[in-house]
Design a protein around this motif. Structure first.
Motif, PDB file in Angstrom:
ATOM      1  N   GLU A   1       0.813  -1.208   0.000  1.00 39.74           N
ATOM      2  CA  GLU A   1       0.000   0.000   0.000  1.00 39.74           C
ATOM      3  C   GLU A   1       0.854   1.269   0.000  1.00 39.74           C
ATOM      4  O   GLU A   1       1.942   1.307   0.575  1.00 39.74           O
ATOM      5  CB  GLU A   1      -0.942   0.027   1.197  1.00 39.74           C
ATOM      6  CG  GLU A   1      -0.277   0.294   2.546  1.00 39.74           C
ATOM      7  CD  GLU A   1       0.358  -0.949   3.152  1.00 39.74           C
ATOM      8  OE1 GLU A   1       0.858  -0.864   4.291  1.00 39.74           O
ATOM      9  OE2 GLU A   1       0.355  -2.021   2.487  1.00 39.74           O
TER      10      GLU A   1
ATOM     11  N   SER B   1       0.185   4.863   1.292  1.00 35.07           N
ATOM     12  CA  SER B   1      -0.802   5.585   2.107  1.00 35.07           C
ATOM     13  C   SER B   1      -1.087   6.981   1.558  1.00 35.07           C
ATOM     14  O   SER B   1      -2.186   7.510   1.734  1.00 35.07           O
ATOM     15  CB  SER B   1      -0.310   5.675   3.558  1.00 35.07           C
ATOM     16  OG  SER B   1       0.959   6.324   3.609  1.00 35.07           O
ATOM     17  N   SER B   2      -0.116   7.592   0.885  1.00 33.77           N
ATOM     18  CA  SER B   2      -0.300   8.955   0.395  1.00 33.77           C
ATOM     19  C   SER B   2      -1.356   9.046  -0.705  1.00 33.77           C
ATOM     20  O   SER B   2      -1.898  10.122  -0.959  1.00 33.77           O
ATOM     21  CB  SER B   2       1.028   9.517  -0.125  1.00 33.77           C
ATOM     22  OG  SER B   2       1.514   8.726  -1.181  1.00 33.77           O
TER      23      SER B   2
ATOM     24  N   GLU C   1      -4.303   4.232  -0.334  1.00 32.77           N
ATOM     25  CA  GLU C   1      -4.352   2.774  -0.292  1.00 32.77           C
ATOM     26  C   GLU C   1      -4.177   2.273   1.125  1.00 32.77           C
ATOM     27  O   GLU C   1      -3.497   2.899   1.943  1.00 32.77           O
ATOM     28  CB  GLU C   1      -3.260   2.186  -1.192  1.00 32.77           C
ATOM     29  CG  GLU C   1      -3.442   2.503  -2.659  1.00 32.77           C
ATOM     30  CD  GLU C   1      -2.344   1.939  -3.528  1.00 32.77           C
ATOM     31  OE1 GLU C   1      -2.505   1.932  -4.753  1.00 32.77           O
ATOM     32  OE2 GLU C   1      -1.308   1.522  -2.962  1.00 32.77           O
ATOM     33  N   GLU C   2      -4.796   1.147   1.403  1.00 32.81           N
ATOM     34  CA  GLU C   2      -4.734   0.579   2.751  1.00 32.81           C
ATOM     35  C   GLU C   2      -4.806  -0.936   2.654  1.00 32.81           C
ATOM     36  O   GLU C   2      -5.644  -1.497   1.940  1.00 32.81           O
ATOM     37  CB  GLU C   2      -5.883   1.114   3.602  1.00 32.81           C
ATOM     38  CG  GLU C   2      -5.808   0.681   5.061  1.00 32.81           C
ATOM     39  CD  GLU C   2      -6.921   1.280   5.894  1.00 32.81           C
ATOM     40  OE1 GLU C   2      -7.089   0.848   7.042  1.00 32.81           O
ATOM     41  OE2 GLU C   2      -7.631   2.179   5.382  1.00 32.81           O
ATOM     42  N   GLU C   3      -3.899  -1.609   3.329  1.00 34.55           N
ATOM     43  CA  GLU C   3      -3.852  -3.073   3.319  1.00 34.55           C
ATOM     44  C   GLU C   3      -5.136  -3.638   3.924  1.00 34.55           C
ATOM     45  O   GLU C   3      -5.588  -3.213   4.988  1.00 34.55           O
ATOM     46  CB  GLU C   3      -2.635  -3.555   4.116  1.00 34.55           C
ATOM     47  CG  GLU C   3      -2.432  -5.058   4.075  1.00 34.55           C
ATOM     48  CD  GLU C   3      -1.970  -5.536   2.714  1.00 34.55           C
ATOM     49  OE1 GLU C   3      -2.387  -6.644   2.312  1.00 34.55           O
ATOM     50  OE2 GLU C   3      -1.205  -4.808   2.043  1.00 34.55           O
TER      51      GLU C   3
ATOM     52  N   THR D   1      -7.782  -2.086   0.067  1.00 38.43           N
ATOM     53  CA  THR D   1      -7.524  -1.987  -1.370  1.00 38.43           C
ATOM     54  C   THR D   1      -7.439  -3.393  -1.959  1.00 38.43           C
ATOM     55  O   THR D   1      -6.737  -4.263  -1.425  1.00 38.43           O
ATOM     56  CB  THR D   1      -6.222  -1.230  -1.631  1.00 38.43           C
ATOM     57  OG1 THR D   1      -6.285   0.040  -0.953  1.00 38.43           O
ATOM     58  CG2 THR D   1      -6.014  -1.005  -3.113  1.00 38.43           C
TER      59      THR D   1
END
Length: 885
Positions: free
Chosen positions: A704, A706-707, A710-712, A715
């Motif tokens: 991911e 983050s900027s 996206e997030e584990e 996403t």
């Protein structure tokens, strides 16, 4: 009657005669007192006295005569009528005592109301002609001036003022003649000594002009018509350098500034008539300093100044006339006057750049006249002139330089006529001032409206002129680097010139200084950026340093277009086309760098292509991103031949690709990562192959960002192919196992184990295909290899009669293990310092004294740390309990 042999004896005699005189006066024996006084005055006839010695005796005698004068005034009506006494003392035998006594009695008589004032004054000044010895005559007339000081005060009566001033002028003229005559006394070899003595006595002459300024007071008409012409005539006629310099300076100092403003033309014309040996610069600067002080005082007092007289124009005409009459004057001889007039213009007319343009034009012409003959003094003056660093009147240098560059054509012309070193020095100071403003290191000034003063480029013409001034620095070649044959080409090319560094910064300054009210569209900003690019292109190979700044600003334009595209949906196509056009400009910049700089800039070109590819990917411009990645691969394949550089380049490529997202479409991403991995597997060194391939395994396992939101676990469209991950790890393991160096082979296997644990933590066996069985097998392989290393270590220790180290014990007991060592990704050994020292700051990348036992400890310790991690993870993740260590 004779004088004493020494100064000490003379002083003693004066004191003795003074006591006798006072005693006689107390007894009302005036004749005896005059006799003692005459004896005392005889000491002033000594021809062997130096000026300082004569002055010492004069002070003693002056005090004594003051006592006599006071007595005469008090007893005028008690039998000692001063009219009779004035005639009596003139019968003294020697002329020096006679005249001193005459002046003492005469000035005492003038204090009596009924005395014939003008007759006595005329008589005394006329009688002083009797002493023609320079030193004696100077002090005699100085005595006359001191005694008449309180008798010639400013009066309302016009006739009295004129008489008083005429009296002082007459005395001044005679004193000046005596002073000049002193230069010609004695043998020629003592001329320098005479000059020194004259300078010690100059205050006696100057005091007459001080007295004259007090008598004239504010009578401008008298000064302009009757006094100044006489004074200037005396200065010109004496033809003496010391005299002319000193008296001109005194006139400038003692008379009011308003007088100088009204008589400026006469003063300037006179300066042209002085001896050629006179320092015209010195006297003109004195005058300018007075006038500058006047305008500053007027401004502080909020007075209205007279604008009808253009002070600069009058000095400018004087300068032209001086240059015409003295064409032999060099630039450095004119330097002081030019800087002074420049200072005057900035003080009186701070916004008038045309005045400075005239001065620069004159200096430029002088430079052309004198050709290429330049001295260090003239070059130093040029730097001072062009930078104005020595002019305190300039309070805001960035604004001053900006106005010069954009409005003063002669400034640019003069700069191009200077030597390369002088040009660089001037441009460096100018650029530093702008960068200081840009970085906020200098306090902002405020204009009349109260807003902060800004440096704004309001037209293309201004930018063109600004860039034209920078051209010498743009095209400057670092001759030191070119002649440095002791260094290899690569190290020289990667040394950033300080001048090119400043140009990169000034590029950002120029783009940030664009007036947004004038350049309202992004297209106009891009047009100006292209102007900067075209000028920087003249730098030839220097563009490898300056073009990255241009490209960075194109990136800024691209991001700005992307923001506007989101804000204004109606103009989406317009901004899309503008973004693509900017990428084309960037591509041309990169091509220019390659064509001009060749292989010396391939590393920069490679990285720029990757950065552009990443930016295009962020904007979902798939084709553009792919093109830049392809260009990067072309550079890698055709121009990067060094194995170490290839390895680092592939790491950078993998890092960039791993963060891409839009390339997932049309199978672009897959082809690029396969190509990257293949290049990694074909590197020259096995250790590089191993590390490159296991790093490339991450390309099939996206994480991911983050900027971008996206997030584990949330996403779902990550690009992940566990089977390919395992293939990369297996290929990497084969490369590690084939390494002949057993120490490095073990180290590489431990590194691969760490990567496997990463995938084991962040996924499951079904997705990553990296399971417990594979990890346990790898651990067993590492153990077997480490076992052989320990046997080798024990064998070496036994050879030096040390205690055998148990394979299950800590390895820190090794006598060789004095330092901590680790292995870098490039295979180099790094010494971290003494194990017993907690500080790890002592790092040595060039290990020369490393022993084989120290090398063996590196993979052993690394494996121990990994095993410790596995044990710690068992408390968190039950899956780690199945890992056998």
């Amino acid at each position: 009657m004779s004088y004493s042999e020494s100064v000490e004896q003379a002083i003693s005699n004066i004191k003795q005669q003074t006591v006798l005189m006072q005693r006689s006066l107390n007894n009302r024996k005036l004749m005896d007192a005059l006799k003692f006084t005459s004896t005392m005055l005889t000491e002033l006839r000594n021809p062997r006295l130096l000026p300082k010695q004569y002055y010492e005796l004069y002070i003693q005698i002056f005090d004594s005569l003051t006592i006599l004068s006071a007595y005469l005034v008090e007893n005028h009506s008690n039998g000692h009528h001063l009219a009779d006494l004035y005639e009596l003392v003139q019968y003294a035998g020697n002329v020096v005592p006679r005249l001193y006594l005459m002046i003492t009695v005469g000035t005492s008589y003038l204090k009596i109301p009924e005395s014939p004032r003008e007759e006595i004054l005329k008589d005394m000044i006329e009688m002083c002609r009797g002493v023609q010895n320079p030193i004696r005559g100077l002090f005699l007339r100085y005595y006359l001036s001191q005694r008449t000081k309180q008798l010639l005060l400013p009066e309302d009566d016009k006739d009295s003022i004129e008489f008083n001033s005429q009296f002082i002028i007459t005395n001044f003229i005679e004193m000046n003649k005596l002073w000049v005559r002193l230069q010609h006394q004695g043998p020629l070899r003592e001329r320098d000594q005479r000059t020194k003595e004259r300078k010690e006595l100059q205050i006696l002459v100057g005091s007459q002009l001080v007295r004259l300024s007090q008598v004239v007071d504010d009578n401008l008409k008298l000064y302009k018509i009757e006094i100044l012409p006489i004074l200037l005539e005396q200065i010109v006629q004496c033809r003496d350098v010391v005299c002319q310099e000193y008296l001109y300076d005194v006139i400038c100092q003692v008379f009011p500034d308003e007088f100088h403003l009204k008589t400026l033309d006469s003063l300037l014309d006179t300066s042209l008539q002085l001896s050629t040996e006179v320092s015209v610069t010195k006297i003109i600067l004195t005058l300018i300093t007075r006038l500058n002080g006047y305008i500053e005082r007027v401004q502080q007092e909020n007075e209205n100044r007279d604008e009808s007289n253009n002070i600069f124009q009058r000095f400018w005409k004087h300068l032209l006339k001086l240059n015409e009459e003295r064409p032999d004057l060099s630039i450095q001889e004119l330097s002081g006057i030019i800087l002074g007039i420049m200072n005057l213009s900035l003080t009186w007319y701070p916004d008038n750049i045309e005045n400075l343009n005239r001065l620069f034009s004159l200096v430029a012409q002088k430079c052309k006249d004198f050709g290429e003959e330049k001295t260090s003094e003239s070059e130093s003056f040029m730097v001072d002139l062009l930078t104005a660093q020595k002019l305190e009147v300039v309070k805001d240098f960035p604004i001053y330089y900006f106005n010069l560059i954009t409005q003063c054509e002669s400034f640019r012309t003069l700069l191009t006529l200077q030597s390369s070193s002088s040009q660089m020095e001037v441009l460096t100071k100018i650029i530093d001032s702008f960068l200081g403003r840009l970085m906020g290191t200098k306090q902002q000034t405020r204009n009349k409206d109260g807003d902060k003063s800004q440096l704004l480029i309001t037209s293309k013409t201004q930018l063109e002129r600004f860039l034209a001034v920078l051209e010498p620095m743009i095209t400057h070649k670092d001759t030191k680097k070119e002649n440095d044959e002791g260094n290899d080409t690569i190290s020289r090319e990667f040394t950033l010139s300080i001048y090119q560094e400043k140009l990169t910064k000034i590029c950002h300054f120029l783009m940030l200084s664009l007036d947004k009210s004038t350049f309202k569209t992004i297209e106009s900003e891009i047009e100006l950026l292209l102007m900067i690019k075209n000028v920087f292109h003249k730098g030839g190979k220097n563009i490898k340093f300056t073009y990255p700044a241009i490209i960075t600003n194109f990136w800024r334009m691209i991001r700005k277009c992307n923001i506007y595209k989101k804000r204004i949906p109606k103009k989406q196509i317009y901004y899309d086309n503008l973004i693509k056009q900017n990428f084309k400009y960037i591509s041309r910049c990169i091509n220019d760098m390659f064509n001009n700089c060749g292989k010396n800039s391939v590393d920069t070109i490679y990285k720029l292509n990757l950065q552009n590819a990443a930016l295009a990917d962020q904007l979902s411009l798939v084709d553009i991103s792919y093109d830049f990645f392809s260009e990067a691969f072309s550079v890698f394949e055709e121009s990067l031949s060094d194995s170490k550089t290839q390895f680092q380049a592939l790491i950078y490529m993998a890092q960039t690709l791993q963060k891409t997202r839009s390339l997932y479409k049309e199978n672009y991403y897959n082809s690029l990562i396969v190509r990257t991995t293949l290049h990694g597997s074909k590197l020259l060194k096995k250790q590089d192959q191993c590390r490159a391939v296991y790093i490339c395994s991450h390309l099939w396992w996206a994480t991911e960002i983050s900027s971008v939101g996206e997030e584990e676990g949330e996403t779902t469209d990550f690009f992940r192919e566990g089977k390919r991950v395992l293939e990369c790890l297996q290929r990497s393991l084969r490369a590690a196992d084939s390494r002949m160096d057993n120490v490095e082979s073990c180290e590489l296997m431990v590194e691969i184990l760490n990567v496997c644990l990463y995938y084991f933590v962040h996924g499951d066996e079904q997705t990553t295909h990296v399971g417990v069985s594979y990890i346990n097998g790898l651990i067993e392989l590492i153990k077997n290899n480490l076992k052989s290393l320990r046997l080798e270590e024990e064998q070496r220790l036994s050879e030096i009669d040390t205690t055998k180290i148990d394979s299950d014990n800590e390895t820190n007991t090794s006598p060789y293990n004095k330092y901590n060592y680790v292995m870098g990704l490039d295979g180099t050994y790094i010494k971290l310092g003494n194990v017993n020292n907690s500080s790890s700051a002592n790092i040595d990348f060039k290990v020369k004294d490393m022993k084989i036992n120290d090398m063996i400890q590196i993979p052993i310790k690394h494996f121990d740390r990994t095993c410790e991690y596995i044990l710690n993870q068992r408390d968190i993740d039950n899956r780690f309990k199945t890992v056998v260590i």
